[in-house]
Design a protein around this motif. Structure first.
Motif, PDB file in Angstrom:
ATOM      1  N   SER A 180       0.833  -1.210   0.000  1.00 33.43           N
ATOM      2  CA  SER A 180       0.000   0.000   0.000  1.00 33.43           C
ATOM      3  C   SER A 180       0.864   1.254   0.000  1.00 33.43           C
ATOM      4  CB  SER A 180      -0.939  -0.010   1.208  1.00 33.43           C
ATOM      5  OG  SER A 180      -0.196  -0.119   2.401  1.00 33.43           O
ATOM      6  N   LYS A 181       2.171   1.097   0.331  1.00 37.04           N
ATOM      7  CA  LYS A 181       3.056   2.262   0.378  1.00 37.04           C
ATOM      8  C   LYS A 181       3.635   2.616  -0.990  1.00 37.04           C
ATOM      9  CE  LYS A 181       4.960   0.759   4.594  1.00 37.04           C
ATOM     10  NZ  LYS A 181       6.180   0.469   5.315  1.00 37.04           N
ATOM     11  N   ARG A 182       3.511   1.668  -1.943  1.00 37.85           N
ATOM     12  CA  ARG A 182       4.149   1.890  -3.235  1.00 37.85           C
ATOM     13  C   ARG A 182       3.230   2.592  -4.237  1.00 37.85           C
ATOM     14  NH1 ARG A 182       8.875  -0.784  -4.341  1.00 37.85           N
ATOM     15  NH2 ARG A 182       9.817  -1.531  -2.424  1.00 37.85           N
ATOM     16  N   ASP A 183       3.861   3.347  -5.173  1.00 35.27           N
ATOM     17  CA  ASP A 183       3.084   3.967  -6.247  1.00 35.27           C
ATOM     18  C   ASP A 183       2.616   2.890  -7.207  1.00 35.27           C
ATOM     19  OD1 ASP A 183       3.429   6.448  -5.271  1.00 35.27           O
ATOM     20  OD2 ASP A 183       5.187   6.915  -6.520  1.00 35.27           O
ATOM     21  N   ARG A 184       1.451   3.130  -7.768  1.00 32.96           N
ATOM     22  CA  ARG A 184       0.922   2.123  -8.680  1.00 32.96           C
ATOM     23  C   ARG A 184       1.799   1.991  -9.930  1.00 32.96           C
ATOM     24  NH1 ARG A 184      -5.252   2.137 -10.678  1.00 32.96           N
ATOM     25  NH2 ARG A 184      -5.533   2.444  -8.447  1.00 32.96           N
ATOM     26  N   SER A 185       2.351   3.085 -10.389  1.00 29.09           N
ATOM     27  CA  SER A 185       3.170   3.019 -11.602  1.00 29.09           C
ATOM     28  C   SER A 185       4.405   2.143 -11.388  1.00 29.09           C
ATOM     29  CB  SER A 185       3.576   4.432 -12.035  1.00 29.09           C
ATOM     30  OG  SER A 185       4.258   5.078 -10.980  1.00 29.09           O
ATOM     31  N   ASP A 186       4.997   2.231 -10.179  1.00 25.46           N
ATOM     32  CA  ASP A 186       6.141   1.367  -9.877  1.00 25.46           C
ATOM     33  C   ASP A 186       5.720  -0.099  -9.921  1.00 25.46           C
ATOM     34  OD1 ASP A 186       7.611   3.593  -9.519  1.00 25.46           O
ATOM     35  OD2 ASP A 186       7.579   3.540  -7.314  1.00 25.46           O
ATOM     36  N   LEU A 187       4.555  -0.355  -9.337  1.00 23.74           N
ATOM     37  CA  LEU A 187       4.075  -1.733  -9.273  1.00 23.74           C
ATOM     38  C   LEU A 187       3.790  -2.259 -10.674  1.00 23.74           C
ATOM     39  CD1 LEU A 187       1.720  -1.414  -6.155  1.00 23.74           C
ATOM     40  CD2 LEU A 187       4.000  -2.441  -6.268  1.00 23.74           C
ATOM     41  N   ILE A 188       3.233  -1.418 -11.492  1.00 28.40           N
ATOM     42  CA  ILE A 188       2.947  -1.845 -12.866  1.00 28.40           C
ATOM     43  C   ILE A 188       4.229  -2.142 -13.621  1.00 28.40           C
ATOM     44  CG2 ILE A 188       2.096  -0.991 -15.104  1.00 28.40           C
ATOM     45  CD1 ILE A 188      -0.331   0.106 -13.657  1.00 28.40           C
TER      46      ILE A 188
END
Length: 479
Positions: free
Chosen positions: A393-401
RNA sequence: GGUCUCGUCGUCUAACGGUUAGGACAUCAGGUUUUCAUCCUGACAAUUCGGGUUCGAUUCCCGGCGAGAUCACCA
């Protein structure tokens, strides 16, 4: 060498709850371990409390548990040579036995109205005095014509001493037995009389029942003696207690019907195991018992004298243990009716494959849908569920993608034929991206299942197959 | 109230005169290079109280306290 015969004798007055089942189990064990017979008898003499369908429910539950009887009713048929096995069908038998007592001067018709008796009892109670009906016997009782209640006549009150297989040596004073009604004015016998006649006629050798009957034992003993019947072996079982308080587990405490547990996905093996071990153990540290083991090992010597609390948490644990021990085909059969929307339409091979990796995390069969639905149909992308993960939940979605893109690239050429190979591919991703397992594996797991929990990642991917895995990653990446 | 019965961790229980009072469920902590579950390790936790008997009492006896069952034309 007497042939052991035991019985379970419920009244059809409602559903059969878990507190009652144990008094069917123990006599069943005793009969089976000695090669004797187990009899089912329906005690339906109380017409006011009769409940339609109750008998069918009892039979249904016993079948489900695997507690099979040798004699007694089953649907519309009855088997056994000592029937009928419904008390209402045995009126003549009771009257015949009652006449024995009348002829011996040990029973008399009671002409006194019920309210008059009630007044005498109330008066005695108000004066803190023991009320004994035998002190108020009608002087000139009429001949019994079947319309008055018939009372047993205690001619020689004595102290009774007897042995109980569970409770040990018991005794009661001479005032514990009084003149009591054996045939009601409706012509049907009371339990007190009927069960003794039936047990004698059905050649029951062991009377096993709940402890609420202990205080009535002097009555029964007096009756056995008056009828010149031998005493059977007695075993009185302590009550199963409700989760809260010290009360006997009853319907008011939310005691569930056994069928409710079945519907909630409990296995009969777990229920039998749990109930049998509630107030009994074999003296060792064994916790899991099969029916055969229970039959072999059960003995009254290790039955507890005090009540045992019904602990659903332990039942749940036991159920999980039993589910884990099932082989997949067996589990597949038992899961019928428990699948979720998409699992219901899946073929058996797919179901078997799903069960193989989901089995060890099932506590009940009802856990199935939440554990398996995403295997049968592609789940909707749901980024909100990441809020359940502290790390993700702490990470940006773009990083995760970006991580998912890297995963997609590597998995495109991975070997999907074994979970180990997939684990290796996943591990390479860790090195390649420099990401922590909790992040990398976490996001891939969510992208494939969008579920709070799921089985191991490599196993999940192997079962889903390359195309489906890549498709689900694409869904997540493009969302 | 009378009669009868019972009393070990929160729960189910083992120990039938001698143990650091054992095991299981539950709870908590850690481990099994993702989550949940499983599994493993560890922690927490009990003899109702008071008198006896005994070299020694959870265990035998007595009493108190607490709990339950039953006192129906219900089973």
């Amino acid at each position: 060498m007497s042939n052991v015969r035991t019985r379970f004798a419920p009244s059809p007055t409602g559903y059969i709850h878990v507190g009652n089942v144990r008094s069917a189990l123990y006599p069943f064990f005793i009969a089976r371990q000695s090669g004797g017979q187990f009899v089912l008898r329906i005690e339906d003499t109380d017409q006011n409390r009769f409940v339609e369908g109750a008998e069918e429910l009892i039979i249904d539950v016993l079948h489900w548990l695997g507690v099979n009887w040798d004699e007694g009713p089953d649907g519309n048929v009855e088997c056994g040579n000592y029937g009928p096995y419904h008390q209402t069908a045995r009126r003549e038998i009771y009257h015949r036995w009652a006449m024995k007592l009348v002829d011996k001067g040990l029973a008399y018709a009671d002409p006194r109205p019920a309210d008059e008796i009630k007044a005498l009892q109330d008066q005695a109670k108000a004066e803190h005095r023991l009320f004994l009906y035998r002190d108020h016997r009608p002087t000139n009782p009429p001949a019994w014509d079947g319309t008055q209640p018939l009372r047993f006549k205690v001619t020689n009150p004595v102290d009774y001493h007897w042995h109980d297989e569970v409770m040990g040596d018991l005794s009661a004073g001479r005032d514990a037995v009084d003149d009591f009604i054996i045939i009601k004015s409706d012509g049907l016998p009371t339990y007190n009389f009927a069960h003794i006649v039936d047990d004698a006629e059905m050649k029951i050798t062991h009377v096993i029942r709940g402890q609420e009957y202990i205080s009535s034992m002097p009555k029964y003993l007096a009756l056995y003696d008056a009828l010149e019947l031998p005493w059977p072996v007695f075993a009185h079982l302590p009550h199963i207690l409700a989760p809260e308080g010290n009360k006997k587990l009853g319907k008011r405490d939310g005691a569930k019907s056994v069928t409710e547990y079945r519907d909630e996905g409990y296995l009969p093996e777990a229920m039998v195991n749990f109930l049998a071990c509630l107030g009994w153990n074999d003296g060792t540290e064994q916790e899991i018992f099969t029916m055969d083991e229970l039959i072999n090992k059960f003995s009254f010597a290790h039955v507890q004298k005090s009540g045992a609390r019904f602990d659903e948490k332990r039942l749940l644990w036991l159920n999980g243990q039993w589910i884990k021990r099932l082989d997949v085909d067996d589990l597949l059969n038992r899961c019928e009716g428990f699948w979720g929307k998409h699992g219901t339409t899946a073929d058996d091979d797919t179901r078997r494959a799903v069960l193989a990796i989901v089995q060890e995390r099932m506590k009940t069969l009802a856990d199935l849908p939440s554990l398996s639905e995403y295997f049968f149909a592609r789940p909707a992308v749901n980024w909100d569920i990441l809020s359940t993960s502290k790390q993700l939940s702490k990470r940006d979605r773009s990083d995760l993608i970006n991580l998912l893109k890297a995963a997609r690239a590597r998995l495109q050429t991975a070997d999907f034929s074994s979970a180990d190979a997939l684990q290796d591919a996943l591990n390479e991703l860790l090195v390649q991206t420099g990401e922590k397992p909790v992040i990398m594996f976490g996001i891939v797991r969510f992208a494939l299942t969008w579920a709070r929990f799921s089985p191991g990642l490599p196993e999940t991917m192997q079962l889903l197959g390359r195309d489906e895995v890549l498709g689900r990653l694409d869904d997540a990446i493009s969302s």
